[in-house]
Design a protein around this motif. Structure first.
Motif, PDB file in Angstrom:
ATOM      1  N   TYR A 137       0.862  -1.167   0.000  1.00  0.00           N
ATOM      2  CA  TYR A 137       0.000   0.000   0.000  1.00  0.00           C
ATOM      3  C   TYR A 137       0.904   1.223   0.000  1.00  0.00           C
ATOM      4  O   TYR A 137       2.092   1.131   0.330  1.00  0.00           O
ATOM      5  CB  TYR A 137      -0.898   0.013   1.237  1.00  0.00           C
ATOM      6  N   ARG A 169      -4.234   6.108   2.673  1.00  0.00           N
ATOM      7  CA  ARG A 169      -3.456   4.954   2.244  1.00  0.00           C
ATOM      8  C   ARG A 169      -4.250   4.200   1.176  1.00  0.00           C
ATOM      9  O   ARG A 169      -5.455   4.002   1.315  1.00  0.00           O
ATOM     10  CB  ARG A 169      -3.170   4.046   3.435  1.00  0.00           C
ATOM     11  N   THR A 171      -1.414  -6.791  -4.425  1.00  0.00           N
ATOM     12  CA  THR A 171      -1.452  -7.872  -3.456  1.00  0.00           C
ATOM     13  C   THR A 171      -1.134  -9.193  -4.143  1.00  0.00           C
ATOM     14  O   THR A 171      -1.294  -9.331  -5.360  1.00  0.00           O
ATOM     15  CB  THR A 171      -2.827  -8.003  -2.781  1.00  0.00           C
ATOM     16  N   TYR A 204       3.979   0.836   2.246  1.00  0.00           N
ATOM     17  CA  TYR A 204       3.828  -0.038   3.408  1.00  0.00           C
ATOM     18  C   TYR A 204       3.551  -1.470   2.951  1.00  0.00           C
ATOM     19  O   TYR A 204       2.758  -1.703   2.026  1.00  0.00           O
ATOM     20  CB  TYR A 204       2.675   0.417   4.281  1.00  0.00           C
ATOM     21  N   CYS A 205       4.163  -2.385   3.635  1.00  0.00           N
ATOM     22  CA  CYS A 205       3.892  -3.806   3.426  1.00  0.00           C
ATOM     23  C   CYS A 205       2.791  -4.245   4.383  1.00  0.00           C
ATOM     24  O   CYS A 205       2.751  -3.812   5.546  1.00  0.00           O
ATOM     25  CB  CYS A 205       5.160  -4.611   3.683  1.00  0.00           C
ATOM     26  N   ASN A 206       1.904  -5.087   3.898  1.00  0.00           N
ATOM     27  CA  ASN A 206       0.784  -5.571   4.701  1.00  0.00           C
ATOM     28  C   ASN A 206       0.687  -7.088   4.605  1.00  0.00           C
ATOM     29  O   ASN A 206       0.922  -7.654   3.525  1.00  0.00           O
ATOM     30  CB  ASN A 206      -0.513  -4.938   4.202  1.00  0.00           C
ATOM     31  N   SER A 247      -4.373  -8.399  10.639  1.00  0.00           N
ATOM     32  CA  SER A 247      -3.632  -7.603   9.664  1.00  0.00           C
ATOM     33  C   SER A 247      -2.420  -6.993  10.335  1.00  0.00           C
ATOM     34  O   SER A 247      -2.506  -6.477  11.452  1.00  0.00           O
ATOM     35  CB  SER A 247      -4.534  -6.505   9.093  1.00  0.00           C
ATOM     36  N   TYR A 248      -1.319  -7.068   9.648  1.00  0.00           N
ATOM     37  CA  TYR A 248      -0.053  -6.549  10.158  1.00  0.00           C
ATOM     38  C   TYR A 248       0.549  -5.590   9.146  1.00  0.00           C
ATOM     39  O   TYR A 248       0.419  -5.793   7.934  1.00  0.00           O
ATOM     40  CB  TYR A 248       0.919  -7.695  10.439  1.00  0.00           C
ATOM     41  N   TRP A 249       1.239  -4.576   9.664  1.00  0.00           N
ATOM     42  CA  TRP A 249       1.852  -3.556   8.807  1.00  0.00           C
ATOM     43  C   TRP A 249       3.329  -3.393   9.133  1.00  0.00           C
ATOM     44  O   TRP A 249       3.735  -3.498  10.287  1.00  0.00           O
ATOM     45  CB  TRP A 249       1.151  -2.217   8.998  1.00  0.00           C
TER      46      TRP A 249
END
Length: 121
Positions: A37, A45, A50, A94-96, A109-111
């Motif tokens: 993102y 954002r 994905t 940002y990586c998700n 969910s992690y960022w």
């Protein structure tokens, strides 16, 4: 708990390329969705791309044909190859990671902390 560490951001001229990396602290086989993102100053954002655990890809229209998301399961790393960069691609990327657990599935969910990409004109 999943920790994500991004790297690869920087300053590049318009038309140039960058490759972002996102290293996960767990096997990415256990992660249902991983993605990139971005957030530009003053903007919300937004989804860039994905990839699912079985390799399905999804891209935002504004990056189709320019960006490629991929994963290296052995390295627990997801990449974003960015080509033909434009000034409007300037943002923090940002990586998700999203893990679905249970029935019905609960979403976790992690960022990552983000990596800054600046494209000069």
């Amino acid at each position: 708990q999943v920790q994500l560490v991004e790297s690869g951001g920087g300053l590049v001229q318009a038309g140039g390329s960058l490759t972002l990396s996102c290293a996960a602290s767990v096997s990415i086989f256990s992660i249902n969705y991983m993605g990139w993102y971005r957030q530009a100053p003053g903007n919300q954002r937004e989804l860039v791309a994905t990839i699912t655990s079985d390799g399905r890809l999804n891209y935002a229209d504004f990056v189709k044909g320019r960006f490629t998301i991929s994963r290296d399961n052995a390295k627990n790393t997801v990449y974003l190859q960015m080509n033909t960069l434009k000034p409007e691609d300037t943002a923090v990327y940002y990586c998700n990671a999203v893990i679905l657990m249970g029935v019905p599935p609960l979403t976790r969910s992690y960022w990552g902390q983000g990596t800054k990409v600046t494209v000069s004109s």
